[in-house]
Design an enzyme around this catalytic site. Structure first.
Site, mmCIF file in Angstrom:
data_model
loop_
_atom_site.group_PDB
_atom_site.id
_atom_site.type_symbol
_atom_site.label_atom_id
_atom_site.label_comp_id
_atom_site.label_asym_id
_atom_site.label_seq_id
_atom_site.Cartn_x
_atom_site.Cartn_y
_atom_site.Cartn_z
ATOM 1 N N HIS A 179 74.802 62.490 114.257
ATOM 2 C CA HIS A 179 75.226 61.305 113.498
ATOM 3 C C HIS A 179 74.894 59.995 114.218
ATOM 4 O O HIS A 179 75.572 58.988 114.027
ATOM 5 C CB HIS A 179 76.721 61.385 113.151
ATOM 6 C CG HIS A 179 77.015 62.452 112.143
ATOM 7 N ND1 HIS A 179 77.047 62.213 110.784
ATOM 8 C CD2 HIS A 179 77.237 63.784 112.297
ATOM 9 C CE1 HIS A 179 77.306 63.354 110.151
ATOM 10 N NE2 HIS A 179 77.420 64.320 111.043
ATOM 11 N N GLY A 192 73.052 73.961 107.681
ATOM 12 C CA GLY A 192 72.927 72.846 108.625
ATOM 13 C C GLY A 192 71.638 72.903 109.422
ATOM 14 O O GLY A 192 71.515 72.270 110.469
ATOM 15 N N LEU A 193 70.655 73.668 108.934
ATOM 16 C CA LEU A 193 69.384 73.797 109.656
ATOM 17 C C LEU A 193 68.285 72.988 108.974
ATOM 18 O O LEU A 193 67.109 73.131 109.263
ATOM 19 C CB LEU A 193 68.965 75.265 109.750
ATOM 20 C CG LEU A 193 69.984 76.162 110.452
ATOM 21 C CD1 LEU A 193 69.501 77.608 110.461
ATOM 22 C CD2 LEU A 193 70.240 75.694 111.883
ATOM 23 N N SER A 227 66.355 71.346 103.640
ATOM 24 C CA SER A 227 65.861 70.345 102.683
ATOM 25 C C SER A 227 64.713 69.537 103.270
ATOM 26 O O SER A 227 63.701 69.306 102.600
ATOM 27 C CB SER A 227 66.994 69.434 102.201
ATOM 28 O OG SER A 227 67.609 68.809 103.284
ATOM 29 N N ASP A 269 66.034 64.638 110.567
ATOM 30 C CA ASP A 269 65.550 65.919 110.042
ATOM 31 C C ASP A 269 64.065 65.863 109.686
ATOM 32 O O ASP A 269 63.305 66.789 109.981
ATOM 33 C CB ASP A 269 66.352 66.320 108.797
ATOM 34 C CG ASP A 269 67.827 66.464 109.101
ATOM 35 O OD1 ASP A 269 68.167 66.647 110.284
ATOM 36 O OD2 ASP A 269 68.635 66.369 108.171
ATOM 37 N N GLY A 274 72.101 75.511 103.252
ATOM 38 C CA GLY A 274 73.513 75.184 103.451
ATOM 39 C C GLY A 274 74.009 75.534 104.839
ATOM 40 O O GLY A 274 75.205 75.526 105.101
#
Ligand code: GLA
Length: 397
Positions: free
Chosen positions: A49, A133-134, A137, A181, A131
């Site tokens: 974050h 967290g890797l 997307s 990402d 879903g």
């Protein structure tokens, strides 16, 4: 438990064969005119974050990939088959579909501002868990973008492709994410971590050497960034920044500019939650620098310390962990041979990453796997991964 390293071979094979079979292109045409791109998922070793606060992060790509096979069409439609869901979508240039097709549509729309991207038949296959967290997307975005550019007989520097995909995620999907990402899925190199400055967008490859292994503990608790508190945290950071700007009279551009001294000097300007959010960002940026230096020196114990401290800060100050992630980190750090562990990705579910003594990887994985469902949850699973390279075209034959 999944042993060993799964390369991109399997998703590539599925994407190619469904381009032929499901989208009914003749195999002679497929061989002649099609392109296949792959892009990896990622774990973030330290720097959670921080990206949308102009800060620092240290991701590494994993050897789990999204493969996209593409073949240009004569019209401007995208006909897309997702092999993992056995669904096909047809997307016109002005369409804004939901779900997985939203990523494809958004990438095409942003790229079309820069490049004449033709319509295309696309087939997608992935072994990046969704879903978890890797960043499946971003892998989908980068692989789609690279395949569409190839179909357009065009190229863009990978940084520009990553930025286009980042815009696609923000504008098309509505997540106010930073560049972590997309840069990781684009620019990571094998056996390295990517030290990334999200303000200057400068980056440096930091070799991981052969001595460490990486384990992912997927809690099985699905996290969906758009539905989670992610955008709330982005807003809280903006609010903390504007209060600190006013209190200090300084022209602060992002929380990156707020170090611990400045924060303490103006702590009274913030309520308790905003103070903790800003403290996480300040301390996390320090941890990324420490971890980068330690990694360069081969001091994995210190990298592990930064990971554990980062997890505590994400849990207590940033409040984006959950009991399953905390249990996964506790399980990993209590196992001999683990240097450190932390949640990775946006949080509220998803995965923890552990940095492990490479010589002990098999034993450590077995030990964690044996207790994962009891400690973490019924759907927890553990797998090893190898630091992989970023987006690339592969042989389409
Ligand atoms: C998600 C977002 C990234 C980043 C991480 C948290 O993965 O997509 O931009 O903010 O969460 O570090």
């Amino acid at each position: 438990m999944t042993r060993g390293q799964s390369g991109a071979t399997e998703p590539v094979r599925r994407a190619k064969s469904s381009l032929q079979a499901v989208l009914a292109t003749k195999s002679s045409e497929t061989e002649r005119d099609s392109f296949v791109a792959v892009a990896p998922g990622r774990v973030n070793l330290v720097g959670g974050h921080t990206d949308y606060n102009d800060g620092l992060c240290l991701p590494t790509a994993v050897d789990r990939h999204v493969a996209v096979a593409a073949r240009p069409r004569d019209d401007d439609l995208l006909r897309v088959h997702a092999t993992d869901f056995d669904e096909t979508a047809t997307i016109g240039p002005d369409d804004a579909p939901d779900g997985w097709a939203a990523y494809v549509a958004a990438v095409a729309r942003v790229l079309r501002e820069q490049v004449a991207v033709p319509g295309a038949d696309l087939a997608i296959a992935s072994d990046v868990p969704t879903g978890a967290g890797l960043s499946s997307s971003a892998a989908l975005e980068l692989a789609t973008g690279r395949a569409l550019l190839a179909a357009a007989d065009a190229d863009l520097p990978t940084v520009d492709l990553a930025l286009a995909c980042w815009r696609a995620e923000r504008e098309g999907v509505g997540v106010e994410c930073g560049i972590l990402d997309q840069f990781a899925a684009g620019l990571c190199e094998p056996d390295s971590a990517l030290f990334l400055d999200c303000r200057t967008r400068e980056y440096e490859q930091v070799s991981l050497g052969g001595a460490v292994g990486i384990l992912v503990i997927d809690t099985g608790v699905s996290h969906e960034l758009a539905d989670s508190g992610y955008n709330d945290r982005v807003r809280e950071c903006r609010e903390a920044l504007s209060a600190l700007r006013e209190a200090s009279g300084r022209s602060l551009d992002a929380l990156r500019d707020v170090d611990r001294d400045l924060l303490e000097a103006h702590a009274d300007a913030l309520d308790a939650a905003h103070y903790r959010r800003a403290r996480h960002v300040a301390t996390e940026n320090e941890r990324v620098k420490r971890a980068r230096d330690a990694l360069s020196a081969g001091d994995f114990e210190r990298v592990g310390e930064a990971m554990v401290a980062g997890h505590e800060s994400l849990r207590d100050d940033y409040e984006v962990s959950c009991s399953e992630l905390d249990a996964a980190v506790e399980l990993a750090t209590g196992t001999d041979g683990v240097y450190g562990a932390r949640m990775t990705g946006g949080g509220f579910g998803g995965s923890a990453v552990a940095l492990v003594d490479g010589a002990e990887l098999g034993r450590v994985m077995d030990a964690i796997d044996a207790r994962a469902t009891e400690w973490v949850g019924a759907d927890a699973r553990v797998f090893a991964c190898r630091p992989s390279g970023g987006v690339r075209l592969v042989d389409a034959r």
